[in-house]
Design an enzyme around this catalytic site. Structure first.
Site, PDB file in Angstrom:
ATOM      1  N   GLY A  11      -5.352 -10.598 -16.071  1.00  0.00           N
ATOM      2  CA  GLY A  11      -5.032  -9.374 -15.667  1.00  0.00           C
ATOM      3  C   GLY A  11      -3.758  -8.642 -16.339  1.00  0.00           C
ATOM      4  O   GLY A  11      -2.949  -9.184 -17.043  1.00  0.00           O
ATOM      5  N   LEU A  13      -0.577  -8.100 -15.197  1.00  0.00           N
ATOM      6  CA  LEU A  13       0.459  -8.806 -14.935  1.00  0.00           C
ATOM      7  C   LEU A  13       0.409 -10.069 -15.771  1.00  0.00           C
ATOM      8  O   LEU A  13       1.354 -10.556 -16.364  1.00  0.00           O
ATOM      9  CB  LEU A  13       1.061  -8.703 -13.546  1.00  0.00           C
ATOM     10  CG  LEU A  13       2.106  -9.478 -13.230  1.00  0.00           C
ATOM     11  CD1 LEU A  13       3.515  -9.006 -13.855  1.00  0.00           C
ATOM     12  CD2 LEU A  13       2.319  -9.522 -11.703  1.00  0.00           C
ATOM     13  N   ASP A  38     -12.999 -19.202  -8.858  1.00  0.00           N
ATOM     14  CA  ASP A  38     -12.982 -17.938  -7.924  1.00  0.00           C
ATOM     15  C   ASP A  38     -12.428 -18.345  -6.900  1.00  0.00           C
ATOM     16  O   ASP A  38     -12.910 -18.990  -5.877  1.00  0.00           O
ATOM     17  CB  ASP A  38     -14.522 -17.735  -7.784  1.00  0.00           C
ATOM     18  CG  ASP A  38     -14.761 -16.433  -6.859  1.00  0.00           C
ATOM     19  OD1 ASP A  38     -13.745 -15.951  -6.374  1.00  0.00           O
ATOM     20  OD2 ASP A  38     -15.888 -15.956  -7.061  1.00  0.00           O
ATOM     21  N   ALA A  62      -6.056 -10.669  -7.735  1.00  0.00           N
ATOM     22  CA  ALA A  62      -6.238  -9.805  -6.685  1.00  0.00           C
ATOM     23  C   ALA A  62      -7.351  -8.815  -7.018  1.00  0.00           C
ATOM     24  O   ALA A  62      -7.797  -8.413  -8.225  1.00  0.00           O
ATOM     25  CB  ALA A  62      -4.901  -9.200  -6.344  1.00  0.00           C
ATOM     26  N   THR A  64      -7.283  -4.723  -6.806  1.00  0.00           N
ATOM     27  CA  THR A  64      -6.082  -4.141  -7.048  1.00  0.00           C
ATOM     28  C   THR A  64      -6.193  -2.470  -6.952  1.00  0.00           C
ATOM     29  O   THR A  64      -5.648  -1.784  -7.237  1.00  0.00           O
ATOM     30  CB  THR A  64      -5.083  -4.223  -8.322  1.00  0.00           C
ATOM     31  OG1 THR A  64      -5.877  -4.016  -9.473  1.00  0.00           O
ATOM     32  CG2 THR A  64      -4.457  -5.651  -8.155  1.00  0.00           C
ATOM     33  N   ASP A 104       4.504  -3.092  -2.016  1.00  0.00           N
ATOM     34  CA  ASP A 104       5.224  -2.073  -1.238  1.00  0.00           C
ATOM     35  C   ASP A 104       4.407  -1.584  -0.205  1.00  0.00           C
ATOM     36  O   ASP A 104       4.773  -0.975   0.728  1.00  0.00           O
ATOM     37  CB  ASP A 104       5.976  -0.962  -2.061  1.00  0.00           C
ATOM     38  CG  ASP A 104       4.945  -0.318  -2.877  1.00  0.00           C
ATOM     39  OD1 ASP A 104       4.088  -0.801  -3.471  1.00  0.00           O
ATOM     40  OD2 ASP A 104       4.814   0.970  -2.818  1.00  0.00           O
ATOM     41  N   TYR A 127      -6.029  -2.370   1.367  1.00  0.00           N
ATOM     42  CA  TYR A 127      -5.276  -3.216   0.248  1.00  0.00           C
ATOM     43  C   TYR A 127      -3.726  -3.896   1.004  1.00  0.00           C
ATOM     44  O   TYR A 127      -3.395  -5.098   0.913  1.00  0.00           O
ATOM     45  CB  TYR A 127      -4.816  -2.196  -0.610  1.00  0.00           C
ATOM     46  CG  TYR A 127      -4.041  -3.027  -1.866  1.00  0.00           C
ATOM     47  CD1 TYR A 127      -4.514  -4.006  -2.655  1.00  0.00           C
ATOM     48  CD2 TYR A 127      -2.803  -2.693  -2.144  1.00  0.00           C
ATOM     49  CE1 TYR A 127      -4.018  -4.497  -3.674  1.00  0.00           C
ATOM     50  CE2 TYR A 127      -2.075  -3.336  -2.936  1.00  0.00           C
ATOM     51  CZ  TYR A 127      -2.549  -4.167  -3.755  1.00  0.00           C
ATOM     52  OH  TYR A 127      -1.657  -4.949  -4.824  1.00  0.00           O
ATOM     53  N   LYS A 131      -2.983  -7.619   1.627  1.00  0.00           N
ATOM     54  CA  LYS A 131      -1.793  -8.535   0.879  1.00  0.00           C
ATOM     55  C   LYS A 131      -0.911  -9.017   1.955  1.00  0.00           C
ATOM     56  O   LYS A 131      -0.216 -10.087   1.521  1.00  0.00           O
ATOM     57  CB  LYS A 131      -1.212  -7.441  -0.086  1.00  0.00           C
ATOM     58  CG  LYS A 131      -1.865  -6.832  -1.242  1.00  0.00           C
ATOM     59  CD  LYS A 131      -2.265  -7.934  -2.035  1.00  0.00           C
ATOM     60  CE  LYS A 131      -1.262  -8.674  -2.913  1.00  0.00           C
ATOM     61  NZ  LYS A 131      -1.732  -9.513  -4.134  1.00  0.00           N
ATOM     62  N   TRP A 152       4.075  -0.019  -8.157  1.00  0.00           N
ATOM     63  CA  TRP A 152       3.861   1.105  -9.477  1.00  0.00           C
ATOM     64  C   TRP A 152       3.694   0.345 -10.977  1.00  0.00           C
ATOM     65  O   TRP A 152       4.487   0.605 -11.633  1.00  0.00           O
ATOM     66  CB  TRP A 152       4.758   1.873  -9.222  1.00  0.00           C
ATOM     67  CG  TRP A 152       4.753   2.950  -8.015  1.00  0.00           C
ATOM     68  CD1 TRP A 152       4.146   2.543  -6.930  1.00  0.00           C
ATOM     69  CD2 TRP A 152       5.258   4.302  -8.018  1.00  0.00           C
ATOM     70  NE1 TRP A 152       4.218   3.658  -6.013  1.00  0.00           N
ATOM     71  CE2 TRP A 152       4.850   4.624  -6.767  1.00  0.00           C
ATOM     72  CE3 TRP A 152       5.775   5.225  -8.822  1.00  0.00           C
ATOM     73  CZ2 TRP A 152       5.199   5.985  -6.169  1.00  0.00           C
ATOM     74  CZ3 TRP A 152       6.367   6.453  -8.397  1.00  0.00           C
ATOM     75  CH2 TRP A 152       5.920   6.634  -6.941  1.00  0.00           C
TER      76      TRP A 152
HETATM   77  N1  LIG Z   1      -0.839  -2.898 -10.070  1.00  0.00           N
HETATM   78  C1  LIG Z   1      -0.161  -2.700  -9.144  1.00  0.00           C
HETATM   79  O1  LIG Z   1       0.632  -1.689  -9.395  1.00  0.00           O
HETATM   80  C2  LIG Z   1       0.622  -3.769  -8.390  1.00  0.00           C
HETATM   81  C3  LIG Z   1       1.388  -3.238  -7.448  1.00  0.00           C
HETATM   82  C4  LIG Z   1       2.156  -4.176  -6.613  1.00  0.00           C
HETATM   83  C5  LIG Z   1       1.546  -5.614  -6.529  1.00  0.00           C
HETATM   84  N2  LIG Z   1       0.425  -5.770  -7.479  1.00  0.00           N
HETATM   85  C6  LIG Z   1       0.181  -7.257  -7.444  1.00  0.00           C
HETATM   86  O2  LIG Z   1       0.309  -7.864  -8.486  1.00  0.00           O
HETATM   87  C7  LIG Z   1      -0.612  -8.824  -8.711  1.00  0.00           C
HETATM   88  C8  LIG Z   1      -1.479  -8.505 -10.328  1.00  0.00           C
HETATM   89  O3  LIG Z   1      -1.478  -7.040 -10.440  1.00  0.00           O
HETATM   90  P1  LIG Z   1      -2.574  -6.412 -11.585  1.00  0.00           P
HETATM   91  O4  LIG Z   1      -2.131  -5.163 -11.591  1.00  0.00           O
HETATM   92  O5  LIG Z   1      -2.048  -7.135 -12.792  1.00  0.00           O
HETATM   93  O6  LIG Z   1      -3.994  -6.749 -11.228  1.00  0.00           O
HETATM   94  P2  LIG Z   1      -5.215  -6.779 -12.323  1.00  0.00           P
HETATM   95  O7  LIG Z   1      -4.919  -6.510 -13.667  1.00  0.00           O
HETATM   96  O8  LIG Z   1      -6.455  -6.596 -11.599  1.00  0.00           O
HETATM   97  O9  LIG Z   1      -5.363  -8.447 -12.398  1.00  0.00           O
HETATM   98  C9  LIG Z   1      -5.899  -9.352 -11.253  1.00  0.00           C
HETATM   99  C10 LIG Z   1      -6.810 -10.459 -12.046  1.00  0.00           C
HETATM  100  O10 LIG Z   1      -7.297 -11.164 -11.030  1.00  0.00           O
HETATM  101  C11 LIG Z   1      -8.775 -11.399 -11.355  1.00  0.00           C
HETATM  102  N3  LIG Z   1      -9.481 -11.634 -10.156  1.00  0.00           N
HETATM  103  C12 LIG Z   1     -10.069 -10.768  -9.230  1.00  0.00           C
HETATM  104  N4  LIG Z   1     -10.789 -11.440  -8.408  1.00  0.00           N
HETATM  105  C13 LIG Z   1     -10.834 -12.948  -8.644  1.00  0.00           C
HETATM  106  C14 LIG Z   1     -11.183 -13.812  -7.961  1.00  0.00           C
HETATM  107  N5  LIG Z   1     -12.049 -13.863  -6.931  1.00  0.00           N
HETATM  108  N6  LIG Z   1     -10.748 -15.177  -8.373  1.00  0.00           N
HETATM  109  C15 LIG Z   1      -9.977 -15.345  -9.509  1.00  0.00           C
HETATM  110  N7  LIG Z   1      -9.360 -14.074 -10.187  1.00  0.00           N
HETATM  111  C16 LIG Z   1      -9.868 -12.855  -9.570  1.00  0.00           C
HETATM  112  C17 LIG Z   1      -9.126 -10.035 -11.888  1.00  0.00           C
HETATM  113  O11 LIG Z   1     -10.384 -10.373 -12.570  1.00  0.00           O
HETATM  114  P3  LIG Z   1     -11.305  -8.935 -12.737  1.00  0.00           P
HETATM  115  O12 LIG Z   1     -10.477  -8.054 -13.757  1.00  0.00           O
HETATM  116  O13 LIG Z   1     -12.527  -9.650 -13.504  1.00  0.00           O
HETATM  117  O14 LIG Z   1     -11.492  -8.621 -11.495  1.00  0.00           O
HETATM  118  C18 LIG Z   1      -7.915  -9.856 -12.731  1.00  0.00           C
HETATM  119  O15 LIG Z   1      -7.902 -10.662 -13.908  1.00  0.00           O
HETATM  120  C19 LIG Z   1      -1.744  -8.763  -7.720  1.00  0.00           C
HETATM  121  O16 LIG Z   1      -1.672  -9.585  -6.951  1.00  0.00           O
HETATM  122  C20 LIG Z   1      -1.396  -7.386  -7.058  1.00  0.00           C
HETATM  123  O17 LIG Z   1      -1.870  -7.203  -5.962  1.00  0.00           O
HETATM  124  C21 LIG Z   1       0.054  -4.884  -8.482  1.00  0.00           C
END
Ligand SMILES: NC(=O)c1ccc[n+]([C@@H]2O[C@H](COP(=O)([O-])OP(=O)(O)OC[C@H]3O[C@@H](n4cnc5c(N)ncnc54)[C@H](OP(=O)(O)O)[C@@H]3O)[C@@H](O)[C@H]2O)c1
Length: 291
Positions: A11, A13, A38, A62, A64, A104, A127, A131, A152
């Site tokens: 992902g 992050l 998974d 997650a 997201t 947040d 969402y 979380k 963000w």
């Molecule tokens: N983005 C933000 O602004 C934000 C803000 C606050 C907190 N967060 C938290 O930070 C973390 C990382 O966020 P991110 O933006 O990097 O998210 P992301 O790019 O969507 O990465 C999440 C990864 O998890 C994988 N995934 C989804 N379903 C899964 C499953 N069932 N089993 C195993 N892997 C799975 C996704 O694969 P696919 O791409 O194939 O679905 C993706 O590679 C998350 O926990 C998110 O809730 C994010």
């Protein structure tokens, strides 16, 4: 060397976390994503983690897309909440510490000043609720789990607000952007350093970790154009009501990072500095300028 398993390693992050941890001789890092595990499947998740026997499991997996989550509550909870429960069960079985990334959006944005870690959560959307349930599983099932709330996020390896603004620049002369939600844009490269520091210090409990200073999405959008040297495109402030997205967002969700500073000595640089570095790295061809 500490054995660390990162779940969600492909992902946005996850890729920067993998880069940060692998650059250190302190860690032996394994990265898994949906192809390897998974997290919705309890037995498989518990078995795979306990067989690997990591000392730390960092769960970034997650769903997201906050608006899509709104109409897919069951699917969202199965990954963001139950997935965390399964990961925690696997970690507990082999004595590993859990690190969970939260948001947040567990808050309703009514406080009017930065939220601290023990403020009472009250999520406004699916969402955020999923979380928060993930957080509760970490607290119930582990003794020394770490929950890191951030917001963000922007980074090279995923879809995010910066990428979306830059993508639209080629298509539109004016970008309407909401001006009634305030938070702190946070660079995944900086957050990855925080996660490494918390692991090194064997921290436990909830932490808030975001780049310093707050802004609205409108101000963030203005800065993206300015720092990218883009002219001939303007941003127009609009209200959340005008944008009318599926999920309700908190109007103010600044996060206080005092606890992070006390425990690690770290204060993340202002979001504008991080954004400049990010935009420059795109220009230097280290990532997509328009994705
Ligand atoms: N983005 C933000 O602004 C934000 C803000 C606050 C907190 N967060 C938290 O930070 C973390 C990382 O966020 P991110 O933006 O990097 O998210 P992301 O790019 O969507 O990465 C999440 C990864 O998890 C994988 N995934 C989804 N379903 C899964 C499953 N069932 N089993 C195993 N892997 C799975 C996704 O694969 P696919 O791409 O194939 O679905 C993706 O590679 C998350 O926990 C998110 O809730 C994010």
């Amino acid at each position: 060397m500490k054995r660390i398993l990162v779940i969600g390693a492909k992902g946005m992050l996850g890729r920067d976390v993998m880069g940060e941890l692998r650059s250190s001789s302190l860690y032996d890092v394994t990265g898994w994503d949906i192809e390897e595990i998974d997290v919705r499947i309890e037995r498989d998740t518990v078995e795979k983690i306990s067989r690997l026997r990591p000392e730390v499991v960092l769960n970034l997996a997650a769903l997201t897309n906050v608006d899509e989550c709104e109409s897919q509550a069951e699917r969202t909870f199965s990954v963001n909440a139950e997935g965390m429960r399964h990961v925690a069960l696997g970690a507990v079985k082999c004595g590993a510490k859990v690190v969970y990334i939260s948001t947040d959006y567990v808050f309703d944005g009514q406080k009017g000043r930065p939220y601290v870690e023990d403020d009472v959560p009250h999520p406004l959307n699916v969402y955020g609720r999923s979380k928060l349930q993930g957080e509760r599983y970490v607290q119930e099932l582990t003794e020394d789990g770490v929950i890191v709330r951030t917001q963000w996020l922007f980074g090279k390896h995923g879809n995010n607000f910066v990428a979306s603004v830059l993508r639209q620049v080629g298509e539109k002369k004016e970008l309407p952007i909401v001006d009634d939600q305030t938070g702190s844009p946070t660079y995944t490269v900086d957050l990855a350093k925080v996660l490494s520091a918390l692991i090194q210090r064997e921290a436990k409990g909830i932490f808030h970790a975001v780049n310093s200073n707050t802004c609205t999405w409108f101000k963030f959008g203005q800065s993206i154009l300015e720092f990218s040297g883009i002219t001939g495109v303007s941003v127009r402030p609009i209200s959340s009501r005008e944008l009318n997205r599926q999920a309700i967002r908190p109007p103010y969700s600044g996060l206080s990072c005092q606890k992070l500073k006390q425990v690690t000595g770290m204060t993340l640089r202002p979001w504008s500095e991080a954004l400049k570095e990010y935009v420059n790295s795109l220009r230097e061809g280290k990532g997509p300028l328009v994705v």
